[in-house]
Motif scaffolding. Structure first.
Motif, PDB file in Angstrom:
ATOM      1  N   LEU A 153      -7.192  -0.786 -12.846  1.00  0.00           N
ATOM      2  CA  LEU A 153      -7.742  -2.345 -13.603  1.00  0.00           C
ATOM      3  C   LEU A 153      -9.353  -2.402 -12.419  1.00  0.00           C
ATOM      4  N   ALA A 154      -9.059  -2.101 -10.740  1.00  0.00           N
ATOM      5  CA  ALA A 154     -10.328  -2.175  -9.881  1.00  0.00           C
ATOM      6  C   ALA A 154     -11.383  -1.798 -10.631  1.00  0.00           C
ATOM      7  N   VAL A 155     -11.311   0.130 -11.474  1.00  0.00           N
ATOM      8  CA  VAL A 155     -12.348   0.200 -11.894  1.00  0.00           C
ATOM      9  C   VAL A 155     -13.228  -0.328 -13.217  1.00  0.00           C
ATOM     10  N   LEU A 156     -11.886  -0.475 -13.989  1.00  0.00           N
ATOM     11  CA  LEU A 156     -12.076  -1.598 -15.408  1.00  0.00           C
ATOM     12  C   LEU A 156     -12.376  -2.310 -15.652  1.00  0.00           C
ATOM     13  N   TRP A 196       0.907  -0.930  -0.117  1.00  0.00           N
ATOM     14  CA  TRP A 196       0.112   0.159  -0.095  1.00  0.00           C
ATOM     15  C   TRP A 196       0.788   1.325  -0.188  1.00  0.00           C
ATOM     16  N   PRO A 197       0.632   1.871  -0.870  1.00  0.00           N
ATOM     17  CA  PRO A 197      -0.579   2.521  -1.419  1.00  0.00           C
ATOM     18  C   PRO A 197      -0.098   1.614  -2.687  1.00  0.00           C
ATOM     19  N   GLY A 255      -2.005   1.407 -11.688  1.00  0.00           N
ATOM     20  CA  GLY A 255      -2.181   0.177 -12.610  1.00  0.00           C
ATOM     21  C   GLY A 255      -3.130  -0.594 -12.263  1.00  0.00           C
ATOM     22  N   TRP A 256      -2.936  -0.956 -10.969  1.00  0.00           N
ATOM     23  CA  TRP A 256      -4.047  -1.523 -10.250  1.00  0.00           C
ATOM     24  C   TRP A 256      -5.512  -0.271  -9.384  1.00  0.00           C
TER      25      TRP A 256
END
Length: 155
Positions: free
Chosen positions: A27-30, A18-19, A23-24
């Motif tokens: 990916l979490a949104v897409l 974290w943080p 890119g992650w």
């Protein structure tokens, strides 16, 4: 010779979880968006394919409708049920009979033509002493076409 004052090797700090890297986050949104869009387009393509196939079958039933009006009614009813089962959850349409079936068909159209109009003969046409007239069958075919077009437009 004098020994050099060298320090021990220092390893860099380990990479922290974290943080998260950008890119992650992307990916979490897409990923959920991609899953939603795939499901939406799969349902839409499935619905449109069912409606197109049913329209072809409806025209075939219309061409062969001169033989027996009761067989035509049975074929139309089976066609509408097949489309309803393939475009909606099976539990919603598969077990419906009589007035409940006509009410289900009316949900897609604003003026309730199945329970109060020409579609009424789908429920009681098999039990009449005289088969439906050609004008009734023609109105029923037009109503079925209208219903199929509405099924193709549904989101």
């Amino acid at each position: 010779m004098e020994p050099l004052p060298l320090k021990d090797i220092h390893l860099p700090d380990s990479v922290a979880f974290w943080p998260l890297a950008p890119g992650w986050w992307l990916l979490a949104v897409l990923l959920p968006l991609l899953i939603f869009l795939c499901r939406y387009f799969y349902k839409r393509i499935r619905r449109q394919t069912a409606a197109k196939t049913a329209a072809k079958l409806l025209s075939a039933i219309r061409r062969e409708s001169g033989a027996d009006a009761r067989q035509t009614l049975a074929a139309l009813s089976a066609l509408l049920r097949r489309v309803a089962i393939s475009t909606a959850p099976r539990s919603d349409a598969a077990s419906l009979r009589g007035e409940a079936w006509l009410s289900y068909l009316d949900q897609s159209l604003p003026d309730a033509p199945f329970s109060q109009g020409p579609g009424r003969c789908l429920a009681d046409g098999h039990y009449r002493q005289t088969p439906p007239a050609d004008a009734e069958l023609e109105a029923l075919f037009e109503l079925c076409e209208r219903w199929l077009k509405q099924q193709a437009k549904k989101p």
